[in-house]
Design a protein around this motif. Sequence first.
Motif, mmCIF file in Angstrom:
data_model
loop_
_atom_site.group_PDB
_atom_site.id
_atom_site.type_symbol
_atom_site.label_atom_id
_atom_site.label_comp_id
_atom_site.label_asym_id
_atom_site.label_seq_id
_atom_site.Cartn_x
_atom_site.Cartn_y
_atom_site.Cartn_z
ATOM 1 N N LYS A 18 32.373 44.571 29.414
ATOM 2 C CA LYS A 18 32.673 43.625 30.347
ATOM 3 C C LYS A 18 33.991 43.142 30.269
ATOM 4 O O LYS A 18 34.869 42.999 31.472
ATOM 5 C CB LYS A 18 31.927 42.295 30.567
ATOM 6 N N ALA A 21 36.283 45.758 31.960
ATOM 7 C CA ALA A 21 36.386 45.170 33.544
ATOM 8 C C ALA A 21 37.518 44.113 33.888
ATOM 9 O O ALA A 21 38.164 44.023 34.936
ATOM 10 C CB ALA A 21 35.072 45.284 34.113
ATOM 11 N N SER A 24 41.117 44.734 33.414
ATOM 12 C CA SER A 24 41.571 45.760 34.572
ATOM 13 C C SER A 24 41.650 44.994 35.823
ATOM 14 O O SER A 24 42.845 44.907 36.572
ATOM 15 C CB SER A 24 40.586 46.855 34.679
ATOM 16 N N ARG A 25 40.670 43.926 36.034
ATOM 17 C CA ARG A 25 40.781 43.024 37.182
ATOM 18 C C ARG A 25 42.175 42.024 37.143
ATOM 19 O O ARG A 25 42.636 41.855 37.980
ATOM 20 C CB ARG A 25 39.576 42.190 37.329
ATOM 21 N N LEU A 53 43.751 50.588 30.198
ATOM 22 C CA LEU A 53 43.491 49.762 31.468
ATOM 23 C C LEU A 53 44.482 48.945 31.858
ATOM 24 O O LEU A 53 44.927 48.534 33.377
ATOM 25 C CB LEU A 53 42.351 49.089 31.331
ATOM 26 N N GLU A 166 29.973 37.211 34.606
ATOM 27 C CA GLU A 166 30.606 38.506 35.233
ATOM 28 C C GLU A 166 32.159 38.256 35.231
ATOM 29 O O GLU A 166 32.548 37.063 35.528
ATOM 30 C CB GLU A 166 29.895 38.996 36.565
ATOM 31 N N PRO A 167 32.763 39.415 35.029
ATOM 32 C CA PRO A 167 34.269 39.425 35.441
ATOM 33 C C PRO A 167 34.884 38.476 36.395
ATOM 34 O O PRO A 167 35.804 37.952 36.552
ATOM 35 C CB PRO A 167 34.587 40.846 35.221
ATOM 36 N N GLU A 168 34.306 38.975 37.381
ATOM 37 C CA GLU A 168 34.739 38.000 38.962
ATOM 38 C C GLU A 168 34.835 36.840 38.606
ATOM 39 O O GLU A 168 35.268 35.853 39.258
ATOM 40 C CB GLU A 168 34.049 38.693 40.205
#
Length: 398
Positions: A18, A21, A24-25, A53, A166-168
């Motif tokens: 995770k 990710a 990357s975000r 990434l 979560e990443p978001e």
Amino acid sequence: MKGKKIVLGVTGGIAAFKAAALASRLYQAGAELRIIMTPEAKEFITPLTFQALTRSRVYDDTFAEADPSVVSHIDVADWADVFIVAPASANTLGKLANGLADDMLTTTMMATLANVYVAPAMNVNMYNHPSFQRNKETLKRDGYRFIEPGEGYLACGWIGKGRMAEPEDIMQFVQDAEDVGTPLAGKRVLVTAGPTHEHIDPFRVVTNPSSGKMGFAIAEEAARRGAEVTLVAGPVTLSTPGGVQTRIDVESVEDMREAVLTHYDTSDVVIKAAAVSDYRPETVYEKKQKKKDDGLEIPMVKTPDILHELGEKKTHQLLIGFAAESERLEEYAESKRQRKNADLIVANEIGKAGSGFRANENTITFVDKNGAVSFPTQSKHEAAAEIMSWLQKRIGDA
């Protein structure tokens, strides 16, 4: 996040995927990144993944000094605006809580002056272990901000709390905190939340439907804005919000009164969001009372009025109370404000579908010395932000 200099620390755990990710975000959002991996993290994911990434350098060795003009871990620590550790293992957090620095990540974290956000990830039993909870409280006092893990199926097969956010959600948490800043830094805020239980016998209580969500949202928002927060919570099932330094769990009105008065003199702001019982049974039976065919009468007596007592004792504190009303909100709230010597009463409209007790939204009206201001139905976190905005303005005016 655009233009923010962010160090992302990655520790050992299956949730390291995770972190890729998340990296990357952050990169796509315009952040400048540097990645630090522990040796254990590289057992789950490679440095090349993060490099590909994010087009950023990955640090994994304290002694790999590629640039002789700087000391790497100090250079990275000074460079950072924000420090995120995701996943944050019990081992790494335990080392930090006890002042141990034996790898690139821990040495850099101990040297940085940036805001630090940690997203724990571990087995539910590890998360609940007393040693981890002690370490967590220590790090909170040191200023670390915790992004609480989620609950559900874990990679180890257990079901419970410990799954990395979560990443978001991590990005949103950090972005919100960085946008707000720390206007309440140095202020001590005492918040009460939830219902109270007044026992009839060992198995029955007098209570109300309060979930504690409003008070917990206020505590979280105050901590997010830099305040030192003490949360006094009645019987609820909510996790301690990230950034809250002290949580005191109580049951009865008298328990809550004692906890509040203990911390009152050293508090700058007191926000009484708890829905306390107005009455308690006159007699508390030692044994369970058997069911009777002709009903049961329970004589009741008044409980202590905590808000009124705080108003009488008030010296330098800002005092905020709540009023749950189903009619004539402004009239009743203003009367309560004057009787209790409060600075602000937040009138909470109850009985409205989807709002109030147990719901995720509130319909509130502020009543202070300048009059009344009503807000549309909004989430309890949005309502908490409005309360903090009022508080910041009042402190600024003072």
